[in-house]
Scaffold this motif. Structure first.
Motif, mmCIF file in Angstrom:
data_model
loop_
_atom_site.group_PDB
_atom_site.id
_atom_site.type_symbol
_atom_site.label_atom_id
_atom_site.label_comp_id
_atom_site.label_asym_id
_atom_site.label_seq_id
_atom_site.Cartn_x
_atom_site.Cartn_y
_atom_site.Cartn_z
ATOM 1 N N ALA A 286 3.085 1.221 8.697
ATOM 2 C CA ALA A 286 4.084 0.147 8.745
ATOM 3 C C ALA A 286 3.444 -1.175 9.162
ATOM 4 C CB ALA A 286 5.211 0.511 9.708
ATOM 5 N N GLU A 287 2.506 -1.114 10.102
ATOM 6 C CA GLU A 287 1.822 -2.324 10.544
ATOM 7 C C GLU A 287 0.954 -2.894 9.425
ATOM 8 O OE1 GLU A 287 0.075 -5.483 12.576
ATOM 9 O OE2 GLU A 287 1.963 -4.399 12.850
ATOM 10 N N ALA A 288 0.288 -2.031 8.661
ATOM 11 C CA ALA A 288 -0.513 -2.499 7.527
ATOM 12 C C ALA A 288 0.380 -3.171 6.486
ATOM 13 C CB ALA A 288 -1.281 -1.335 6.903
ATOM 14 N N ILE A 289 1.553 -2.587 6.231
ATOM 15 C CA ILE A 289 2.497 -3.173 5.278
ATOM 16 C C ILE A 289 2.962 -4.547 5.765
ATOM 17 C CG2 ILE A 289 4.815 -2.938 4.286
ATOM 18 C CD1 ILE A 289 4.333 0.133 4.323
ATOM 19 N N ARG A 290 3.329 -4.625 7.024
ATOM 20 C CA ARG A 290 3.783 -5.906 7.584
ATOM 21 C C ARG A 290 2.702 -6.972 7.459
ATOM 22 N NH1 ARG A 290 2.752 -9.091 11.213
ATOM 23 N NH2 ARG A 290 1.155 -7.745 12.119
ATOM 24 N N ALA A 291 1.470 -6.613 7.800
ATOM 25 C CA ALA A 291 0.375 -7.581 7.745
ATOM 26 C C ALA A 291 0.088 -8.020 6.319
ATOM 27 C CB ALA A 291 -0.873 -6.985 8.387
ATOM 28 N N ALA A 292 0.154 -7.083 5.349
ATOM 29 C CA ALA A 292 -0.094 -7.434 3.949
ATOM 30 C C ALA A 292 0.990 -8.377 3.425
ATOM 31 C CB ALA A 292 -0.157 -6.169 3.097
ATOM 32 N N LEU A 293 2.239 -8.126 3.782
ATOM 33 C CA LEU A 293 3.332 -9.012 3.367
ATOM 34 C C LEU A 293 3.192 -10.390 4.012
ATOM 35 C CD1 LEU A 293 6.326 -6.515 3.468
ATOM 36 C CD2 LEU A 293 5.510 -7.735 1.439
ATOM 37 N N ASP A 294 2.775 -10.413 5.262
ATOM 38 C CA ASP A 294 2.584 -11.692 5.947
ATOM 39 C C ASP A 294 1.486 -12.505 5.264
ATOM 40 O OD1 ASP A 294 4.550 -11.127 7.741
ATOM 41 O OD2 ASP A 294 3.214 -10.713 9.436
ATOM 42 N N GLU A 295 0.397 -11.837 4.899
ATOM 43 C CA GLU A 295 -0.693 -12.537 4.227
ATOM 44 C C GLU A 295 -0.242 -13.087 2.881
ATOM 45 O OE1 GLU A 295 -5.169 -11.459 4.339
ATOM 46 O OE2 GLU A 295 -4.402 -10.536 2.499
ATOM 47 N N ALA A 296 0.626 -12.330 2.204
ATOM 48 C CA ALA A 296 1.161 -12.783 0.908
ATOM 49 C C ALA A 296 2.265 -13.821 1.079
ATOM 50 C CB ALA A 296 1.703 -11.587 0.127
ATOM 51 N N ARG A 297 2.697 -14.034 2.327
ATOM 52 C CA ARG A 297 3.782 -14.972 2.641
ATOM 53 C C ARG A 297 5.069 -14.600 1.905
ATOM 54 N NH1 ARG A 297 0.643 -20.883 2.741
ATOM 55 N NH2 ARG A 297 -0.923 -20.275 4.300
ATOM 56 N N THR A 397 7.024 -8.179 -7.713
ATOM 57 C CA THR A 397 6.199 -7.920 -6.540
ATOM 58 C C THR A 397 6.139 -6.421 -6.276
ATOM 59 O OG1 THR A 397 6.815 -10.029 -5.529
ATOM 60 C CG2 THR A 397 5.913 -8.348 -4.073
ATOM 61 N N VAL A 398 4.913 -5.928 -6.089
ATOM 62 C CA VAL A 398 4.705 -4.499 -5.859
ATOM 63 C C VAL A 398 3.929 -4.295 -4.570
ATOM 64 C CG1 VAL A 398 3.674 -2.378 -6.737
ATOM 65 C CG2 VAL A 398 4.684 -4.003 -8.333
ATOM 66 N N LEU A 399 4.324 -3.297 -3.824
ATOM 67 C CA LEU A 399 3.596 -2.860 -2.637
ATOM 68 C C LEU A 399 2.951 -1.517 -2.945
ATOM 69 C CD1 LEU A 399 2.940 -2.813 0.466
ATOM 70 C CD2 LEU A 399 5.182 -1.706 0.767
ATOM 71 N N SER A 400 1.636 -1.415 -2.723
ATOM 72 C CA SER A 400 0.928 -0.145 -2.904
ATOM 73 C C SER A 400 0.332 0.268 -1.568
ATOM 74 C CB SER A 400 -0.178 -0.284 -3.953
ATOM 75 O OG SER A 400 -0.728 0.991 -4.269
ATOM 76 N N VAL A 401 0.523 1.524 -1.200
ATOM 77 C CA VAL A 401 0.048 1.991 0.099
ATOM 78 C C VAL A 401 -0.836 3.225 -0.050
ATOM 79 C CG1 VAL A 401 1.986 1.049 1.405
ATOM 80 C CG2 VAL A 401 2.164 3.339 0.441
ATOM 81 N N GLY A 402 -1.731 3.401 0.919
ATOM 82 C CA GLY A 402 -2.626 4.543 0.912
ATOM 83 C C GLY A 402 -2.810 5.088 2.314
ATOM 84 N N SER A 403 -3.067 6.391 2.389
ATOM 85 C CA SER A 403 -3.271 7.063 3.669
ATOM 86 C C SER A 403 -4.436 8.022 3.509
ATOM 87 C CB SER A 403 -2.004 7.825 4.067
ATOM 88 O OG SER A 403 -2.166 8.490 5.295
ATOM 89 N N GLY A 404 -5.364 8.027 4.483
ATOM 90 C CA GLY A 404 -6.539 8.867 4.323
ATOM 91 C C GLY A 404 -6.960 9.593 5.580
ATOM 92 N N PHE A 405 -7.703 10.695 5.379
ATOM 93 C CA PHE A 405 -8.267 11.421 6.505
ATOM 94 C C PHE A 405 -9.081 10.459 7.367
ATOM 95 C CE2 PHE A 405 -8.487 15.940 4.463
ATOM 96 C CZ PHE A 405 -7.108 15.983 4.479
ATOM 97 N N GLY A 406 -8.971 10.653 8.675
ATOM 98 C CA GLY A 406 -9.589 9.722 9.602
ATOM 99 C C GLY A 406 -8.571 8.780 10.206
ATOM 100 N N GLY A 407 -7.343 8.833 9.668
ATOM 101 C CA GLY A 407 -6.281 7.981 10.182
ATOM 102 C C GLY A 407 -6.170 6.633 9.507
ATOM 103 N N PHE A 408 -6.839 6.454 8.362
ATOM 104 C CA PHE A 408 -6.811 5.167 7.674
ATOM 105 C C PHE A 408 -5.468 4.952 6.972
ATOM 106 C CE2 PHE A 408 -11.321 6.556 7.514
ATOM 107 C CZ PHE A 408 -11.835 5.614 8.394
ATOM 108 N N GLN A 409 -4.930 3.745 7.117
ATOM 109 C CA GLN A 409 -3.662 3.371 6.486
ATOM 110 C C GLN A 409 -3.847 1.976 5.882
ATOM 111 O OE1 GLN A 409 -1.305 5.792 6.680
ATOM 112 N NE2 GLN A 409 -2.628 6.956 8.058
ATOM 113 N N SER A 410 -3.662 1.851 4.567
ATOM 114 C CA SER A 410 -3.884 0.569 3.900
ATOM 115 C C SER A 410 -2.694 0.183 3.041
ATOM 116 C CB SER A 410 -5.146 0.630 3.023
ATOM 117 O OG SER A 410 -6.295 0.851 3.816
ATOM 118 N N ALA A 411 -2.515 -1.118 2.859
ATOM 119 C CA ALA A 411 -1.407 -1.641 2.054
ATOM 120 C C ALA A 411 -1.873 -2.866 1.290
ATOM 121 C CB ALA A 411 -0.220 -1.997 2.946
ATOM 122 N N MET A 412 -1.412 -2.991 0.060
ATOM 123 C CA MET A 412 -1.740 -4.157 -0.770
ATOM 124 C C MET A 412 -0.481 -4.656 -1.468
ATOM 125 S SD MET A 412 -4.678 -4.547 -3.712
ATOM 126 C CE MET A 412 -5.974 -4.589 -2.468
#
Length: 421
Positions: A286-297, A397-412
Motif C-alpha cells: 500500500a505504501e509503494a502504491i501511495r508513493a507511486a501515485l504521489d510521484e505521478a501526481r 491510468t493503470v496501476l501495476s503491482v508486484g510482490s516478491g520473495f524477500g518482502g519486496f513490494q513494487s508499484a508502477m
C-alpha cells in the motif's frame, strides 16, 4: 523540471504469444497457455505443469555460436529488444551510444545453462568430483548475471549505464523503474528496459515443489492458475520476457514516435519481515502504491485499472486485496482488477515487465484483460477481478503491482501522456 519518460517500443516472448500481437490476442480473448512441461520429463515432481514459450532460436535469427554462448533467458531478452527497437522506429545507429542505457531484470538469470552444465560436468550427478575437461568455455557467462544486460547492450550498441536488477519477482517492475530514473535524472536519453527469465528447469521446479508454492493440479493444466478463486492451490511456473524502449517524452514527440504510455510513477518497498511470508494488512505494498501515485501526481481515484500481482496463492491474493483497499480506499471497490498470470503463468522476475506490456496495451486498446479460471471467488477477495471475459473500458491510468520473495513490494503507474499534460 523533471523529464518525462514514455514507452515507444514493446517486444514480448510469452507462453502462447511470440510477439505483441499474439500476446495481446491471448489476453484479450481470455485464453490460457499453461500445459504439461515438455522441456524435460516432469514425472518425478509434485507440480508438472508450466507456461512454456515456443521459442525457436534459429528461427529468431540466432547463429549456432550465439545459441551456445547465450543462455535461453538471454536469447529471450535480445529477441525482445530487437522487436522493441523495430517497433519504436528508433534508429539506434544515429544515437550517441553513451546516451543509451540498458536495465534488465531477472530472478534466476542463467539457471537453465548452469544446471545443464553441472549435469554434464558431474555425469548427471554421479561424480562428486567434477571433470573440468568437460567445462563449457562459456561457463563464466552463465555464472555472471551481468552478462545478460551486456548482451542486450551489444545488440544495440548501448554504451551508457548497463544494469542488472535481480530482486525476485519484482525484478521486471524494478528494472523498468530504474531505467525511468536514468532518463529522468538526465544520465541518458534512451533505455532498453525489461526482464527475462526461463526458470522451467528441474532445479527450479524442485525448489518450488519443496515449499509447495506451485499447484499440483496436473490433470487440468489450462485451468490450474486460479488467482483470487477459492479453489486455488498455488501458482503455475512459467518463462517469458518483455523489453521496452523508454525515451524522454519531448524527444519522442519531436520524432513523431508512437507512444504507448507514460511512466508516471514508480516506488518499491520491503517489509523486512520474512523471506516468503507476507503481513496480512498489505501495508508495505500500500505504501509503494501511495508513493507511486504521489510521484505521478495523481489521486487514487484516477486509477482506471489495476494489473494485479495475482499469483494464485491464498497468502498473496489476500495480502494484495488488503493492500488495494488500504491504498485506494473506497475506489478499490470500483476499479477493475485482474491477473494475467491466470493465462501466462508466473515467470518470476520477467512477469513484472510482461505485465507492464499488458498495461500499455490496455491503455492503447481500452480493453481490460480478464482473470481466467475465476469461477468461485474467495470470500476474502471481494473486489472486481474481471472474471473470465475481457472488458471494454476507457483506460487512461493503470496501476501495476508486484510482490516478491524477500518482502519486496513494487508499484508502477502508467498513463496516457495527455493525463499529465
Amino acid at each position: 523540471m523533471t523529464r518525462r519518460v514514455v514507452i515507444t517500443g514493446i517486444g514480448v516472448r510469452t507462453p502462447g504469444g511470440l510477439g505483441t500481437k499474439a500476446f495481446w490476442s491471448l489476453l484479450s480473448e481470455g485464453r490460457t497457455a499453461t500445459r504439461r512441461i515438455s522441456r524435460f520429463d516432469p514425472s518425478p515432481f509434485r507440480s508438472r505443469i508450466a507456461g512454456e514459450v515456443d521459442f525457436d532460436a534459429e528461427a529468431e535469427g540466432f547463429s549456432p555460436r550465439e545459441v551456445r554462448r547465450m543462455d535461453r533467458a538471454t536469447q529471450f531478452a535480445v529477441a525482445c529488444t530487437r522487436d522493441a527497437v523495430a517497433d519504436s522506429g528508433l534508429e539506434t545507429t544515429a544515437l550517441d551510444p553513451a546516451r543509451v542505457g540498458v536495465s534488465l531484470g531477472s530472478a534466476v538469470a542463467s539457471a537453465t545453462s548452469l544446471e545443464r552444465e553441472y549435469l554434464v560436468l558431474s555425469d548427471s550427478g554421479r561424480q562428486w568430483l567434477v571433470d573440468d575437461g568437460f567445462l563449457s568455455p562459456h561457463m563464466a557467462d552463465y555464472l555472471s548475471p551481468g552478462v545478460m544486460p551486456a548482451e542486450v547492450a551489444w545488440s544495440v550498441g548501448a554504451e551508457g549505464p548497463v544494469t542488472m536488477v535481480s530482486d525476485g519477482c519484482t525484478s521486471g517492475l524494478d528494472a523498468v523503474g530504474h531505467g525511468v530514473q536514468l532518463i529522468r535524472e538526465g544520465t541518458v536519453d534512451v533505455v532498453l528496459a525489461g526482464a527475462s527469465d526461463t526458470p522451467v528447469s528441474p532445479i527450479v521446479v524442485a525448489c518450488f515443489d519443496a515449499i509447495k508454492a506451485t499447484t499440483p493440479r496436473n490433470d487440468d493444466p489450462e485451468h490450474a492458475s486460479r488467482p483470487f478463486d477459492g479453489s486455488r492451490n498455488g501458482f503455475v511456473l512459467a518463462e517469458g520476457a518483455a523489453m521496452f524502449v523508454l525515451e524522454e517524452y519531448e524527444a519522442a514527440r519531436a520524432r513523431g514516435a508512437q507512444i504507448y504510455a507514460e511512466v508516471g510513477g514508480f516506488a518499491t518497498r520491503c517489509n523486512a519481515y520474512h523471506m516468503t511470508g507476507l503481513k496480512t494488512d498489505g501495508r508495505e505494498m500500500a505504501e509503494a502504491i501511495r508513493a507511486a501515485l504521489d510521484e505521478a501526481r495523481l489521486d487514487r481515484t484516477a486509477v482506471d485499472y489495476v494489473n494485479a500481482h495475482g499469483s494464485g496463492t491464498k497468502q498473496n491474493d489476500r495480502h494484495e486485496t488488503a493492500a488495494l483497499k488500504r491504498s485506494l480506499g473506497a475506489h478499490a471497490y470500483d476499479v477493475p482488477v485482474s491477473s494475467i498470470k491466470s493465462m501466462v503463468g508466473h515467470s518470476l522476475g520477467a512477469i513484472g515487465s510482461i505485465e507492464i506490456a499488458a498495461c500499455a496495451l490496455a491503455i492503447k486498446t481500452n480493453v481490460v484483460p480478464p482473470t481466467a479460471n475465476l469461477h468461485t471467488p474467495d470470500p476474502e477477495c471481494d473486489l472486481d477481478y474481471v472474471p473470465l471475459t475481457a472488458r471494454d473500458k476507457q483506460v487512461d491510468t493503470v496501476l501495476s503491482v508486484g510482490s516478491g520473495f524477500g518482502g519486496f513490494q513494487s508499484a508502477m503507474v502508467l498513463h496516457r501522456p495527455e493525463v499529465a499534460a
